[in-house]
Design a protein around this motif. Structure first.
Motif, PDB file in Angstrom:
ATOM      1  N   VAL A  27       0.818  -1.211   0.000  1.00 32.61           N
ATOM      2  CA  VAL A  27       0.000   0.000   0.000  1.00 32.61           C
ATOM      3  C   VAL A  27       0.853   1.263   0.000  1.00 32.61           C
ATOM      4  N   ILE A  28       0.218   2.346  -0.440  1.00 33.32           N
ATOM      5  CA  ILE A  28       0.785   3.687  -0.368  1.00 33.32           C
ATOM      6  C   ILE A  28      -0.086   4.489   0.595  1.00 33.32           C
ATOM      7  N   TYR A  29       0.523   5.267   1.461  1.00 35.56           N
ATOM      8  CA  TYR A  29      -0.236   6.017   2.449  1.00 35.56           C
ATOM      9  C   TYR A  29       0.180   7.488   2.453  1.00 35.56           C
ATOM     10  N   LEU A  71      -0.774  -0.802  -4.258  1.00 35.38           N
ATOM     11  CA  LEU A  71       0.161  -0.807  -5.385  1.00 35.38           C
ATOM     12  C   LEU A  71       0.992  -2.081  -5.334  1.00 35.38           C
ATOM     13  N   GLU A  72       0.698  -3.011  -6.217  1.00 34.41           N
ATOM     14  CA  GLU A  72       1.385  -4.312  -6.218  1.00 34.41           C
ATOM     15  C   GLU A  72       2.564  -4.353  -7.181  1.00 34.41           C
ATOM     16  N   VAL A  92       3.645   3.654 -10.209  1.00 28.03           N
ATOM     17  CA  VAL A  92       2.473   4.275  -9.594  1.00 28.03           C
ATOM     18  C   VAL A  92       1.259   4.292 -10.529  1.00 28.03           C
ATOM     19  N   LYS A  93       1.471   4.157 -11.832  1.00 26.92           N
ATOM     20  CA  LYS A  93       0.326   4.148 -12.756  1.00 26.92           C
ATOM     21  C   LYS A  93      -0.578   2.947 -12.519  1.00 26.92           C
ATOM     22  N   ASP A  94      -0.081   1.928 -11.809  1.00 29.54           N
ATOM     23  CA  ASP A  94      -0.860   0.730 -11.512  1.00 29.54           C
ATOM     24  C   ASP A  94      -1.572   0.820 -10.159  1.00 29.54           C
ATOM     25  N   LEU A  95      -1.487   1.978  -9.510  1.00 33.64           N
ATOM     26  CA  LEU A  95      -2.106   2.147  -8.197  1.00 33.64           C
ATOM     27  C   LEU A  95      -3.626   2.018  -8.288  1.00 33.64           C
TER      28      LEU A  95
END
Length: 252
Positions: free
Chosen positions: A122-124, A151-152, A156-159
């Motif tokens: 994850v991004i927080y 985000l795996e 970041v475009k795949d977030l």
């Protein structure tokens, strides 16, 4: 001239009554933020409390309610070219792996579970939560709503945004003035227009029902200039994740 003094104080470890999900053979350190006062004015987030060592008898950690425990991704110690970076040059990571989750929360009469699962990357939000050093690794306890997306991959475009957030690819800044003069990097105005790449499932109402967002993937939008979390994509493009309420208009 007014002076500001930064002080440190201890945090009691007695509040950690029940932990589950992580095991430790050593100690736990906790860092948090409080209020710094300068000439009777308060500034939130500038007063850093000293880390506290929790007794070894506390050997596991379980977040409560709508909180999530994230193992922080280690900052890069070398540049892409292999040059060793000093600590001051290492960017603070704002992503990691979910290692434990709380039991969720109630919305009206509906029980709402945590939407992220253990193991998710994850991004927080950058300044969210409370840092916990546990068994030699840094962790963060934060509310689920402070997680901006899953985000795996490393791009970041795949977030996949969570709740009412949207992922926007920012338009490229103008390189020339209307008169044709070439702009320097410093003179380029930061754009606040972009294309929505992905949207979250929507926010929850008082009854726990998801409310669809007013924007959708593919929309070109105008958004608030100082909102959200900014990221750089693998291709060098700029992206921003923000709440749908920070989108001011759809352009066509």
């Amino acid at each position: 001239m007014a002076t500001t003094q930064l002080t440190a104080s201890s945090i009691s470890g007695n509040g950690f009554a029940s932990f589950e999900g992580l095991r430790s053979s050593g100690f736990v350190k906790v860092a948090s933020f409080a209020t710094l006062k300068q000439n009777n004015r308060s500034f939130r987030g500038l007063f850093v409390k000293a880390a506290t060592t929790v007794a070894p008898k506390y050997t596991s950690l379980k977040p409560l309610g709508d909180r999530v425990l994230v193992k922080i991704k280690t900052a890069e110690e070398k540049s892409v070219g292999g040059i060793l970076l000093p600590v001051s040059a290492q960017s603070k990571p704002n992503g990691g792996e979910v290692v434990a989750v709380g039991e969720g929360h109630s919305a009206g009469k509906t029980k709402v579970d945590i939407s992220v699962k253990t193991g998710a990357q994850v991004i927080y939000s950058k300044y969210a939560g409370t840092e916990v050093e546990f068994d030699g690794s840094k962790h963060l306890i934060l509310k689920e709503d402070d997680i901006v997306g899953v985000l795996e991959t490393d791009d970041v475009k795949d977030l996949q945004p969570l709740n009412d957030r949207v992922l926007i690819k920012v338009d490229v800044a103008e390189e020339k003035t209307a008169g044709g003069l070439l702009l320097t990097e410093a003179a380029k105005e930061k754009p606040s227009i972009g294309t929505i790449i992905a949207v979250g499932p929507g926010s929850l109402d008082e009854e726990g029902t998801r409310k669809p967002l007013p924007v959708s993937q593919g929309n070109t939008v105008l958004y608030s200039k100082y909102a959200g979390n900014e990221f750089k994509g693998a291709d060098g493009s700029d992206y921003i994740v923000l709440r749908a309420s920070d989108v001011m208009a759809v352009l066509s």
